[in-house]
Enzyme design. Structure first.
Site, PDB file in Angstrom:
ATOM      1  N   ASN A  59       0.845  -1.159   0.035  1.00  0.00           N
ATOM      2  CA  ASN A  59       0.058  -0.313   0.280  1.00  0.00           C
ATOM      3  C   ASN A  59       0.623   0.978  -0.219  1.00  0.00           C
ATOM      4  OD1 ASN A  59      -2.318   1.884   0.182  1.00  0.00           O
ATOM      5  ND2 ASN A  59      -2.478   1.325   2.336  1.00  0.00           N
ATOM      6  N   LYS A 112      -0.063   4.349  -0.556  1.00  0.00           N
ATOM      7  CA  LYS A 112      -0.713   5.674   0.039  1.00  0.00           C
ATOM      8  C   LYS A 112      -0.008   7.120  -0.808  1.00  0.00           C
ATOM      9  CE  LYS A 112      -0.851   2.740   4.857  1.00  0.00           C
ATOM     10  NZ  LYS A 112      -0.591   3.516   6.066  1.00  0.00           N
ATOM     11  N   HIS A 120      -9.867   0.579   4.365  1.00  0.00           N
ATOM     12  CA  HIS A 120      -8.403   1.161   5.392  1.00  0.00           C
ATOM     13  C   HIS A 120      -8.919   2.333   6.607  1.00  0.00           C
ATOM     14  CE1 HIS A 120      -4.897   2.362   6.760  1.00  0.00           C
ATOM     15  NE2 HIS A 120      -4.073   1.514   5.523  1.00  0.00           N
ATOM     16  N   GLU A 170      -7.021   4.394   7.633  1.00  0.00           N
ATOM     17  CA  GLU A 170      -7.328   5.831   7.012  1.00  0.00           C
ATOM     18  C   GLU A 170      -8.778   6.271   6.986  1.00  0.00           C
ATOM     19  OE1 GLU A 170      -4.047   6.030   5.279  1.00  0.00           O
ATOM     20  OE2 GLU A 170      -2.636   5.710   6.363  1.00  0.00           O
ATOM     21  N   GLU A 184      -6.009  -4.820  10.521  1.00  0.00           N
ATOM     22  CA  GLU A 184      -4.729  -4.548  10.731  1.00  0.00           C
ATOM     23  C   GLU A 184      -5.520  -3.614  11.714  1.00  0.00           C
ATOM     24  OE1 GLU A 184      -2.304  -2.225   6.991  1.00  0.00           O
ATOM     25  OE2 GLU A 184      -4.697  -1.861   6.740  1.00  0.00           O
ATOM     26  N   GLY A 241       1.706   2.494  10.762  1.00  0.00           N
ATOM     27  CA  GLY A 241       3.060   3.777  11.074  1.00  0.00           C
ATOM     28  C   GLY A 241       3.001   4.479  12.153  1.00  0.00           C
ATOM     29  N   SER A 253       2.619  -2.450  10.463  1.00  0.00           N
ATOM     30  CA  SER A 253       4.331  -1.582  10.463  1.00  0.00           C
ATOM     31  C   SER A 253       4.659  -2.584  10.561  1.00  0.00           C
ATOM     32  CB  SER A 253       4.133  -1.252  12.228  1.00  0.00           C
ATOM     33  OG  SER A 253       3.833  -0.114  12.353  1.00  0.00           O
TER      34      SER A 253
END
Length: 240
Positions: A10, A12, A87, A89, A157, A163, A203
């Site tokens: 990904n 991003k 996701h 985010e 996730e 991150g 991560s």
């Protein structure tokens, strides 16, 4: 039949034409398991078969007056065969709720696009012992709209590990993956539970991927920052 290992990168909102070409060339040239399916966002024309490309989003409506969105037909027309949905985010920053993510999942599947479906909990929810409840609630919204799970890859996730450099321990990750598989067995079918790939994201790096890949219910990875580095190939090959 064993589940095929699945690794997605990904990118991003990162990269340039030059850096993306370098990453793809490195992946193309590396020695890999010939049966590995790798999913990248950019440059379908540069990525060698049988590696595939996934979009980071798709809309739940056909082509029309939806400024800023992308349709399933547009992805298919560009030979993009997968999409990443749910996701954290997008759930957090763009306030996409479970029903909207499920609706987009249905639209993608109905249109012939595979879905990497993300689910996960916040640190507060984990500390409150609500991890499995949160994750299965997100999956239950999909169950209400979807019959065929054969083109869904579930990506667990934990939001607190994305991150941040923090990684769920091997035991924590396996525990949640096993709970997801048990939920699939109970709420969908034993066949779907056995065949669905459940991958881990949060991560993931070349340092922790080996131990994670040995777990019975971890079928691959969704890799963020590390997918932009040469060591991504080590993660792709971690199960070998």
């Amino acid at each position: 039949m064993p589940r095929q290992f699945f690794v997605g990168g990904n990118f991003k909102m990162n990269g340039s034409v030059d850096t993306i070409k370098k990453i793809i060339n490195h992946i193309n040239d590396a020695e890999k398991d010939p049966n590995t399916a790798l999913y990248l966002l950019l440059a379908r024309e540069h990525l060698k078969a049988p590696l595939e490309v996934a979009a980071q989003n798709v809309f739940d409506k056909p082509n029309g007056a939806f400024t800023g969105e992308i349709s399933v037909d547009q992805l298919k027309d560009s030979n993009i065969t997968w999409t990443l949905l749910g996701h954290s985010e997008r759930r957090v920053v763009l306030q996409e709720d479970d029903q909207f993510v499920a609706s987009k999942t249905k639209a993608a599947l109905d249109g012939g696009i595979g879905v990497i479906f993300c689910c996960g909990e916040t640190l507060e929810q984990r500390e409150s012992g609500e991890t499995v409840k949160v994750v299965t609630t997100q999956l239950a919204a999909v169950k209400e709209k979807v019959q065929d799970w054969s083109k869904i890859v579930i990506a667990y996730e934990p939001i607190w590990a994305i991150g941040t450099g923090k990684v769920a321990s091997t035991e924590q990750a396996q525990e949640v993956h096993a709970a997801i598989r048990e939920w699939l067995k109970k709420e969908v079918s034993e066949k779907v539970a056995e065949e669905t790939r459940i991958i881990y994201g949060g991560s993931v790096s070349e340092k922790n991927c080996k131990d994670l890949s040995k777990q019975p219910d971890i079928d691959g990875f969704l890799v963020g920052g590390a997918s932009l580095k040469p060591a991504f190939v080590d993660i792709i090959n971690s199960h070998l």
